[in-house]
Design an enzyme around this catalytic site. Structure first.
Site, mmCIF file in Angstrom:
data_model
loop_
_atom_site.group_PDB
_atom_site.id
_atom_site.type_symbol
_atom_site.label_atom_id
_atom_site.label_comp_id
_atom_site.label_asym_id
_atom_site.label_seq_id
_atom_site.Cartn_x
_atom_site.Cartn_y
_atom_site.Cartn_z
ATOM 1 N N GLU A 47 0.978 -1.350 -0.421
ATOM 2 C CA GLU A 47 -0.159 -0.382 0.305
ATOM 3 C C GLU A 47 0.839 1.500 0.351
ATOM 4 O O GLU A 47 1.733 1.396 0.575
ATOM 5 C CB GLU A 47 -1.021 0.474 0.992
ATOM 6 C CG GLU A 47 -2.105 1.118 1.447
ATOM 7 C CD GLU A 47 -2.871 1.639 2.659
ATOM 8 O OE1 GLU A 47 -3.628 2.363 2.346
ATOM 9 O OE2 GLU A 47 -2.644 0.359 3.196
ATOM 10 N N GLY A 72 3.371 2.251 10.671
ATOM 11 C CA GLY A 72 3.072 1.872 11.954
ATOM 12 C C GLY A 72 2.692 0.309 11.478
ATOM 13 O O GLY A 72 3.696 0.317 12.196
ATOM 14 N N ALA A 73 1.952 -0.119 11.092
ATOM 15 C CA ALA A 73 1.450 -1.115 10.352
ATOM 16 C C ALA A 73 0.758 -1.502 9.009
ATOM 17 O O ALA A 73 0.282 -0.806 8.798
ATOM 18 C CB ALA A 73 0.492 -1.868 11.169
ATOM 19 N N GLU A 78 -2.541 -3.776 7.346
ATOM 20 C CA GLU A 78 -3.060 -4.870 7.430
ATOM 21 C C GLU A 78 -4.029 -5.956 6.146
ATOM 22 O O GLU A 78 -5.107 -6.663 5.882
ATOM 23 C CB GLU A 78 -4.955 -3.665 7.866
ATOM 24 C CG GLU A 78 -5.555 -3.786 5.967
ATOM 25 C CD GLU A 78 -5.073 -2.085 5.792
ATOM 26 O OE1 GLU A 78 -5.617 -1.151 5.167
ATOM 27 O OE2 GLU A 78 -4.122 -1.985 6.198
ATOM 28 N N GLU A 85 -5.669 -2.449 12.760
ATOM 29 C CA GLU A 85 -5.101 -2.881 11.956
ATOM 30 C C GLU A 85 -6.173 -4.957 11.995
ATOM 31 O O GLU A 85 -6.306 -4.987 10.442
ATOM 32 C CB GLU A 85 -3.190 -3.999 11.888
ATOM 33 C CG GLU A 85 -2.746 -2.762 11.451
ATOM 34 C CD GLU A 85 -2.340 -2.110 10.744
ATOM 35 O OE1 GLU A 85 -3.910 -1.502 9.256
ATOM 36 O OE2 GLU A 85 -2.497 -0.402 10.686
ATOM 37 N N HIS A 93 -9.497 -3.503 9.787
ATOM 38 C CA HIS A 93 -9.367 -3.440 8.619
ATOM 39 C C HIS A 93 -9.878 -4.726 8.148
ATOM 40 O O HIS A 93 -10.235 -5.145 7.531
ATOM 41 C CB HIS A 93 -8.107 -3.162 8.883
ATOM 42 C CG HIS A 93 -7.893 -1.428 8.323
ATOM 43 N ND1 HIS A 93 -8.376 -0.588 7.027
ATOM 44 C CD2 HIS A 93 -6.637 -1.173 8.236
ATOM 45 C CE1 HIS A 93 -7.536 0.740 7.723
ATOM 46 N NE2 HIS A 93 -6.474 0.342 8.071
#
Length: 893
Positions: free
Chosen positions: A129, A273-274, A276, A310, A313
């Site tokens: 992403e 940060g992270a 999904e 996450e 999501h």
């Protein structure tokens, strides 16, 4: 030179130009032969023409790829490369599916952008992403192309024993030995169609924590968290947070886990940060690893929040995704709202919920309101962009969450849950728009204000800027009525000089002279016109209005409160947010008066009424410690600056430091009592009550060390130093170190050395160590030379995003008093490091470039020096599109 670097004028992408894809991809079979220097990727797709789009060539996105083979239905075919696209024209006619096979290679070890497939400390990771998948294979790299994925990973077994991808593991086994010894493979099948930005793979030497859970329907699921050896003891909290997230989403919204297994993997080299990715979330270690020895209370809270975000999501973003990247807030704003609600529901008391709400609003008002007022201002659904990575912003995330929260306010908690059910009934498995979401919430609640005002409510999606809510009250003693008149306006934004009225839910209540709620006056007024009045009846005496309770809309409230009214709200308001807000308004009023006064900065900017109110808060036995800490923390220099048309950063810094010192010295006895009565040496617990006590103790110690630096009293700095040595948890230890550093005490140097020696092998703790020094108050201009020295420290690695953020960003973005130097040296430092990072990681460089968004508000000599630094960056010929968009917009009129 990287393909993403500037090649002529960047393309402007417009929302109005959206067109459905000319081709659809039903299934994808990816086979990876993983090698750091040369990974081979075989991409076998089942493709068909979109019958709703006129016939045209197939144009596939690709970046930094070596193309070896293209086959259509097993036979060679003609193709051409047009810039960064692979163009295929001689394809089968009609709408019957055909097979397309593409074989490419890439070099993950040299991928410093950390987008696509890359290697971090010997392990393969992906980040796709928004547009990273094109760095793995040629593809229709857009979110509205959803396909079924089968992924086979092949690699050396000793070097890469763990092979992970999305979905379910269906097969694994041995392969023929390679030049480096035994090889093996793993085959993964994702049962859900997904866009390519949710693809993920991980391969390396990792260990795992595993947990079996039973869902409400009796189905068993496997939860796994993968980390590097040595970090397994730091994963318990993340696993508990994941289990809590799964249970909460099913209980609150009826959304169950839809996979046999759910995996989290942590890496220290990550731009965000992270992420999904469906069933295989990839996290920055910062938001996974936590134990009492290395993580603070804030870290524990952030792990819970990000793990929840996450996971949520999985439905809001994965099962229903975005039609195009302009709809980013469809998934991000909604999911931030969900993770905020989750965190509030995880605490038991109303006070703890209020603390969480205040913390979220403080971030919004300090950072997102500034974004709304700057050159990068954009609606939560932008109309155009040059580089989509620049629109992963606080506006899309945090303001987007506030817009969703207003929807819940307008339809009620149960009504919002009904709307969520309808949203998934209509759109499960689809790529949709923000309009689709808003319509579902409204249609599920046809008699609500949202349904009645939906076209106007959607101005929140299309208009940038922070609305101003003006309010004025008038009391009629004879009629015993109070009339509250509300009106709205919104300052111009780039490309939007005039705004239509917003729909603004305003939660209000009235207090009597003793500070008690007047019965029957609490209500939510929905302002949809430019102005409107509401009449409160049976009001026995002139009231104090409590307006915008709970921060019911993301607006700036402008009400001519007297000091006496604010003191009443601070002492008595039943709404915790407005109680905190009253204290902030009083402090801000005094700060602005001192900043705008002629002559030197006053040594005591705070008046006796404010000091008495703060003493009363500190001594109040009925107030929770966490709430006290929030009230007693002064508004930040950044937030103060946002209230001024012309900003002198050094004067703001001097005034706020004078306010801090006055609070420290005048309340010294109370700070000492607070420290002694609240510090707890028992077993560490990250619950809200314990965390709140530690937060208040930390503030008290900061104040006591600050007072001691000026009085020469060695007692409290000595206690702080002792806590650095022997504290039982990282929160107490780091607070003590911070108290010495922020007060500028001479013991800080020895404490920093001791802290580093103890934690030099803990990367996340070292990030704190760097950030603390770069963000410290600037006594005599010493921070920049110290930061420059730390750049040469053996533990500083500029290519690691966490480490770059900890030092360079902490100085440029989070320490205005040290960054905005009269000699312009801070801007030169910024300029040099934007360009240095741009050369290998444009995403991170663009975020650093945002530090000078508001340069036009600076007073001289800061403004001219900042402008020169921005112009220097903008003039570079090899600038990435990411950075070019930021600096070009900053320089635009």
């Amino acid at each position: 030179m990287m393909n993403s670097l500037h090649e002529g004028a960047p393309t402007l992408i417009r929302r109005e130009d959206y067109a459905a894809p000319a081709f659809l991809i039903d299934s994808v079979a990816l086979t990876f032969d993983l090698d750091p220097a040369k990974t081979r990727v075989l991409n076998q797709m089942r493709v068909r023409r979109n019958p709703d789009v006129p016939a045209q060539a197939l144009r596939l996105d690709g970046e930094d790829l070596n193309l070896a083979r293209v086959l259509v239905n097993g036979a060679g075919t003609s193709f051409k490369l047009d810039g960064q696209q692979l163009v295929l024209e001689n394809l089968p006619e009609g709408t019957e599916p055909f097979d397309l096979e593409i074989f490419t290679t890439c070099a993950p070890a040299s991928n410093t952008q950390l987008m696509g497939l890359y290697v971090s400390q010997g392990t393969f990771f992906t980040q796709c992403e928004a547009e990273g998948f094109r760095r793995i294979t040629y593809f229709l790299d857009r979110p509205d192309v959803m396909a079924s994925y089968t992924v086979t990973l092949r690699a050396d077994k000793a070097t890469y024993p763990v092979l992970l991808s999305n979905g379910n593991l269906v097969e694994e086994g041995a392969l023929e030995d390679g030049p480096n010894g035994p090889r093996h493979y793993a085959k993964w099948v994702d049962p859900h169609k997904k866009p390519c930005y949710l693809f993920a793979l991980v391969a390396g030497q990792l260990v795992r924590r595993e947990q079996k859970i039973i869902a409400r329907n009796g189905q068993e699921h496997t939860l796994q968290i993968y980390v590097r050896a040595g970090d397994l003891d730091k994963t318990e909290h993340a696993m508990n947070s994941l289990m809590a997230s799964i249970a909460w989403d099913e209980a609150r919204f009826g959304l169950p886990l839809d996979l046999e297994r759910f995996m989290i993997v942590a890496t220290s080299d990550f731009n965000m940060g992270a992420m999904e990715n469906k069933g295989l979330n990839i996290f920055n270690t910062k938001f996974v690893l936590a134990n009492p020895a290395t993580a603070t209370d804030v870290d524990y809270a952030n792990v819970e929040s990000v793990v929840g975000h996450e996971y949520f999501h999985n439905w809001t973003g994965n099962r229903v995704t975005c039609r195009d990247w302009f709809q980013l807030s469809l998934k991000e704003g909604l999911t931030v709202f969900r993770d905020q609600e989750f965190s509030m529901d995880m605490v038991a008391s109303a006070s703890a919920r209020a603390v969480k709400r205040i913390e979220d609003v403080r971030l919004l008002r300090t950072a997102q309101f500034a974004e709304d007022a700057g050159p990068m201002a954009h609606p939560i659904r932008p109309d155009q962009y040059q580089e989509i990575n620049n629109f992963y912003t606080l506006t899309v995330y945090e303001k987007g969450a506030e817009v969703v929260r207003m929807m819940q306010t307008l339809v009620g908690r149960d009504g919002f849950a009904r709307g969520m059910r309808l949203y998934f009934e209509r759109h499960d498995g689809q790529a949709v728009t923000c309009d689709d979401f808003a319509q579902a919430i409204a249609d599920a609640n046809p008699d609500s204000h949202l349904a009645l005002l939906l076209p106007q409510f959607k101005h929140w999606y299309s208009q940038a800027g922070t609305p101003r809510l003006h309010s004025q009250g008038e009391y009629d003693a004879d009629a015993q009525t109070y009339t509250l008149t509300l009106s709205q306006s919104c300052p111009p934004s780039p490309g939007q000089p005039v705004k239509a009225p917003f729909v603004i839910p305003v939660a209000v209540g009235l207090l009597d002279a003793q500070g008690q709620d007047i019965p029957g006056t609490a209500r939510t007024v929905v302002l949809s016109d430019t102005s409107a009045s509401v009449v409160f009846e049976h009001v026995p005496s002139a009231p104090v209005p409590s307006i915008l309770r709970g921060f019911s809309a993301p607006v700036v409230l402008q009400h001519a409160y007297t000091d006496a009214e604010l003191l009443t709200l601070l002492a008595h308001d039943s709404d915790a947010f407005n109680r905190w807000e009253a204290g902030q308004r009083l402090a801000l009023r005094l700060a602005l008066a001192a900043i705008q006064a002629d002559g030197d900065v006053p040594t005591e900017p705070l008046d006796s009424a404010y000091m008495d109110a703060m003493r009363a808060v500190l001594q109040a036995p009925q107030l929770d410690a966490a709430f006290k800490e929030l009230v007693l923390t002064l508004p930040s220099e950044t937030y103060i600056a946002e209230q001024l048309d012309m900003v002198d950063p050094q004067r703001i810094h001097a005034v706020r430091e004078a306010m801090r010192l006055q609070l420290a010295t005048a309340l010294q006895t109370d700070w000492a009592h607070t420290f002694e009565s609240h510090h707890d040496n028992g077993a560490y617990r990250p619950d809200p009550v314990s965390s709140g006590r530690r937060a208040l103790v930390g503030l008290a110690l900061h104040m006591l060390c600050l007072a001691a630096r000026h009085s020469g009293d060695p007692v409290w700095p000595g206690k702080a130093y002792q806590r650095v040595k022997d504290a039982g948890n990282m929160t107490d230890r780091f607070q003590s170190l911070s108290a010495l550093v922020s007060s500028g005490h001479e013991l800080a140097t020895a404490a920093l050395e001791r802290f580093h020696a103890r934690f030099q092998r803990e990367e996340l703790v070292l990030d704190k160590w760097f950030a603390l020094q770069a963000g410290a108050p600037d006594h005599g201009g010493h921070i920049l030379p110290m930061v420059q020295q730390l750049l040469t420290h053996p533990d500083f690695h500029i290519k690691n995003p966490n480490r770059a953020r900890s030092l360079i960003f902490s100085y440029c973005n989070a320490n205005p008093g040290a960054f905005h130097r009269a000699d312009g040296a801070g801007y030169t430092f910024w300029r040099d490091h934007v360009l240095a990072i741009n050369a290998f990681n444009p995403q991170v460089a663009a975020r650093l470039a945002r530090a000078l968004d508001r340069w036009r508000q600076l007073a001289e000599p800061y403004r001219s020096a900042a402008c020169a630094a921005i112009e220097h960056v903008a003039a570079q010929p090899d600038l990435s599109n990411d950075v070019r968009e930021v600096v070009t917009r900053a320089l635009a009129d």
